[in-house]
Structure formats: C-alpha cells, structure tokens
Design an enzyme around this catalytic site. Structure first.
Site, PDB file in Angstrom:
ATOM      1  N   LYS A  48      19.868  16.275  23.682  1.00 13.17           N
ATOM      2  CA  LYS A  48      20.245  17.482  22.945  1.00 13.17           C
ATOM      3  C   LYS A  48      19.861  18.791  23.630  1.00 13.17           C
ATOM      4  CE  LYS A  48      22.372  16.256  20.302  1.00 13.17           C
ATOM      5  NZ  LYS A  48      23.658  15.538  20.640  1.00 13.17           N
ATOM      6  N   HIS A 105      19.028  10.324  30.354  1.00 15.05           N
ATOM      7  CA  HIS A 105      17.957  10.939  29.555  1.00 15.05           C
ATOM      8  C   HIS A 105      16.602  10.339  29.940  1.00 15.05           C
ATOM      9  CE1 HIS A 105      20.663  13.112  27.031  1.00 15.05           C
ATOM     10  NE2 HIS A 105      21.098  12.097  26.325  1.00 15.05           N
ATOM     11  N   SER A 135      18.471  20.115  16.746  1.00 13.69           N
ATOM     12  CA  SER A 135      19.708  19.498  17.211  1.00 13.69           C
ATOM     13  C   SER A 135      19.583  17.972  17.176  1.00 13.69           C
ATOM     14  CB  SER A 135      20.019  19.992  18.629  1.00 13.69           C
ATOM     15  OG  SER A 135      21.220  19.452  19.092  1.00 13.69           O
TER      16      SER A 135
HETATM   17  N1  LIG Z   1      29.481  24.971  25.447  1.00 14.46           N
HETATM   18  C1  LIG Z   1      28.357  24.918  24.740  1.00 14.46           C
HETATM   19  N2  LIG Z   1      27.697  26.053  24.408  1.00 14.46           N
HETATM   20  C2  LIG Z   1      26.573  26.005  23.685  1.00 14.46           C
HETATM   21  N3  LIG Z   1      26.015  24.872  23.213  1.00 14.46           N
HETATM   22  C3  LIG Z   1      26.641  23.711  23.518  1.00 14.46           C
HETATM   23  C4  LIG Z   1      27.809  23.671  24.297  1.00 14.46           C
HETATM   24  N4  LIG Z   1      28.192  22.384  24.415  1.00 14.46           N
HETATM   25  C5  LIG Z   1      27.290  21.642  23.750  1.00 14.46           C
HETATM   26  N5  LIG Z   1      26.362  22.443  23.189  1.00 14.46           N
HETATM   27  C6  LIG Z   1      25.255  22.057  22.304  1.00 14.46           C
HETATM   28  O1  LIG Z   1      24.356  21.175  22.983  1.00 14.46           O
HETATM   29  C7  LIG Z   1      23.801  20.270  22.024  1.00 14.46           C
HETATM   30  C8  LIG Z   1      24.123  18.856  22.418  1.00 14.46           C
HETATM   31  O2  LIG Z   1      23.276  18.547  23.493  1.00 14.46           O
HETATM   32  P1  LIG Z   1      23.580  17.387  24.529  1.00 14.46           P
HETATM   33  O3  LIG Z   1      24.929  17.568  25.081  1.00 14.46           O
HETATM   34  O4  LIG Z   1      22.435  17.372  25.462  1.00 14.46           O
HETATM   35  O5  LIG Z   1      23.557  16.101  23.595  1.00 14.46           O
HETATM   36  S1  LIG Z   1      23.376  14.600  24.120  1.00 14.46           S
HETATM   37  O6  LIG Z   1      21.952  14.413  24.417  1.00 14.46           O
HETATM   38  O7  LIG Z   1      24.216  14.394  25.283  1.00 14.46           O
HETATM   39  O8  LIG Z   1      23.795  13.765  22.954  1.00 14.46           O
HETATM   40  C9  LIG Z   1      24.385  20.660  20.662  1.00 14.46           C
HETATM   41  O9  LIG Z   1      23.507  21.636  20.125  1.00 14.46           O
HETATM   42  P2  LIG Z   1      23.419  22.016  18.566  1.00 14.46           P
HETATM   43  O10 LIG Z   1      24.698  22.700  18.220  1.00 14.46           O
HETATM   44  O11 LIG Z   1      22.248  22.945  18.458  1.00 14.46           O
HETATM   45  O12 LIG Z   1      23.206  20.752  17.823  1.00 14.46           O
HETATM   46  C10 LIG Z   1      25.713  21.235  21.105  1.00 14.46           C
HETATM   47  O13 LIG Z   1      26.350  22.052  20.147  1.00 14.46           O
END
Ligand SMILES: Nc1ncnc2c1ncn2[C@@H]1O[C@H](COP(=O)(O)OS(=O)(=O)O)[C@@H](OP(=O)(O)O)[C@H]1O
Length: 291
Positions: A48, A105, A135
């Site tokens: 996340k 991860h 998240s």
């Molecule tokens: N383009 C963009 N801009 C801003 N934020 C973004 C973007 N893409 C993914 N996210 C946010 O990243 C969070 C997901 O994290 P991960 O991709 O690491 O998740 S995972 O571990 O692969 O399941 C999750 O955060 P939260 O919204 O706070 O839950 C996603 O919304």
C-alpha cells in the site's frame, strides 16, 4: 463476472520472524531460487505504499503500452502464490519483455540472492506509516486473500505490533533504507514526494534508470498515471481481480496524503506518535504525514 470460490481468508503466522500468510510463502523455494537477470528492475514496497502507481509509470516509460494487458501480467508479483491463478514465478517465466519489471513486497532480508548477485536495480517506494496503515486497513477489508482486518482500533494496534502480512512497516522501510546506504543500485523514493511533484520524481526515476524519455513522453505518462485516470483504467485498477470486493472499498481508494486524519482519533494519533518515536529512534529516515 462470476466470483470464483476462494478458500477462507488466510491466517497470519510467524515466518522466520516476519508475519506472513501462505499465499506468499507456499512457493518459497522457487522464489528463493529465482534467477534474476542483470537488467531486471525490481519495484519493492511495503504493501500500500504506491506500488501500482510506480509500476504503471515504469511500464509506460519502458513500453508505452496501449494494448489491453493487465498491469499484473506486465509487472508480475514475484512471491504471489494464490490458488486458481498463475503464480508470480510462472508469470515471470512467460514474460518476454526486456527489461522485466518485477513487483515484490518482501522485506530486504528475504530478497532472493540472485537480485544482489546480478546487481539489479531496485526502486523502493515508501509511504508514511499513518496513511500506509489506513490504506492497508481498507485493503484488508476488501481483499478476501488477506486476513480479516477486524475493527480499525485493533488493526492499528496490530500494525504497531508488526502483525501484518509482510511484517512490520517499521522494519521494512528501515531495512531497505539501511541497505540503500551501501548499495547504489537502490533508488529510495516516497509516495508523498510523488504526490507533491510527480514530474520531478519521474525525472529522478529516469535518471536513476538511465532513461532518456522525451518531455512529451513523460508528460503523457504523467497524465495517464494521475489517480483519476488510473482509477478509470481497468488494466490497472484491479477491477478484474477476483479476490477483491469493490463494493466494500475500491483498490484505487483516495490516493491522498493525510487521509489518516479521517481515521485516527486524537488519542490514537498520540499513542501512535509516541510508539513511532521509540521504534524509529535509530534511523535518519524521515517521512511527511502532510504536504
Ligand atoms: N496514481 C495514483 N496517485 C495517487 N495514489 C495512488 C495512485 N495509484 C495508486 N494509488 C494509491 O496507492 C495505494 C495502493 O498502494 P499499492 O499500489 O502499493 O497497493 S498494493 O500493495 O500493490 O496492493 C492506494 O492508496 P489509498 O487510496 O490511500 O488506499 C491507492 O489509491
């Protein structure tokens, strides 16, 4: 799409000192014996922290794909081993593109040794603990392949105790940070910096990777990888993933810095901060919880 039958939610157990579930340890020998290639690029994160965002940016910078291929197929998840779908290793074996972009991860001490032997470049993305915890909470609510999150208060305590899949956030971010101090093949970046200035962070990524993308290309990638555009894009928003229930919470949820303020009570925040100071007292690593 009809939902496929999954076994009950997995349980956490201690795996060489790190909390894990069997979905990430069942294929352990194959993962540990994985043969990295010198040009492989690893995207390493605590869950996340912005994995999907940076994966998509790198995929676009390298391949400028407009073909309808899911990001998970283009950037396989090394240690993933869930029933009914190909494992990360199987997907990597099928990947024909070079360089391969690989998601993990794993905490630093679990990384298969061939990545170090081959001197692969690693992009590590870290996110401040409070937003990362929020998240992760919503992710565990909607992802049936994750342990039950319980209520927010219990979840937060477990986060502080490091009883999360892939273990302690504190150990993960500091473990990779320490490694980076002696390994110039690791580029350590922050979710908060990406939100503040995506273009600047993309320039830094390009310079680390030796990519000479044009300004137009970078602008296009930045535009496509904005939160609202990724949220609409079925190839990257996980809407086709059968273990996730978007009625509970979407994968692309808020994409903000500071959403923790909508979840932490004042008491929870104070207790978290006290505990954080103790756990992080031996590191120079600094995070921003607001920008
Ligand atoms: N383009 C963009 N801009 C801003 N934020 C973004 C973007 N893409 C993914 N996210 C946010 O990243 C969070 C997901 O994290 P991960 O991709 O690491 O998740 S995972 O571990 O692969 O399941 C999750 O955060 P939260 O919204 O706070 O839950 C996603 O919304």
């Amino acid at each position: 799409m009809e939902r496929m039958e999954l076994p009950p939610r997995p349980k956490l157990f201690d795996f060489h000192g790190v909390s894990m579930t069997n979905y990430f340890t069942d294929n352990w020998n194959n993962v540990q014996n994985f043969q990295a290639r010198p040009d492989d690029i690893l995207i390493a994160t605590y869950p996340k922290a912005g994995t999907t965002w940076v994966s998509y940016i790198l995929d676009q910078l390298y391949y400028d794909q407009s073909s309808p291929v899911c990001l998970l197929d283009r950037v396989p998840f090394l240690e993933l081993h869930i029933p009914l779908i190909p494992s990360g290793i199987e997907m990597l074996d099928k990947l024909t593109t070079t360089p391969r972009l690989i998601k993990t991860h794993l905490p630093v001490q679990f990384l298969p040794k061939s990545f170090w032997e081959q001197k692969c470049r690693v992009v590590y993305v870290a996110r401040n603990a409070k937003d990362n915890a929020v998240s992760y909470f919503h992710f565990d609510r909607m992802n049936m392949a994750q342990p039950e999150p319980g209520d927010w208060n219990n979840f937060l305590q477990r986060f502080m105790d490091g009883k999360m899949v892939f273990g302690s956030w504190y150990d993960h971010v500091t473990g990779w940070w320490e490694k980076k101090q002696t390994n110039s093949n690791i580029h350590y970046m922050f979710y908060e910096d990406m939100i503040e200035d995506t273009g600047r962070e993309m320039d830094r990524l390009c310079s680390f990777l030796g990519l000479s993308s044009s300004t137009e290309d970078k602008d296009r990638v930045r535009e496509r990888s904005q939160f609202d555009n990724m949220k609409k894009n079925n190839m990257v928003n996980y809407s086709t993933d059968f273990v996730m229930d978007f009625k509970i919470s979407p994968f692309m949820r808020k994409g903000k810095v500071g959403d923790w303020k909508n979840h932490f009570t004042v008491a929870q925040s104070e207790q978290f901060d006290d505990d954080y100071k103790r756990k992080m007292k031996n590191t120079h690593l600094q995070f921003r919880t607001t920008i």
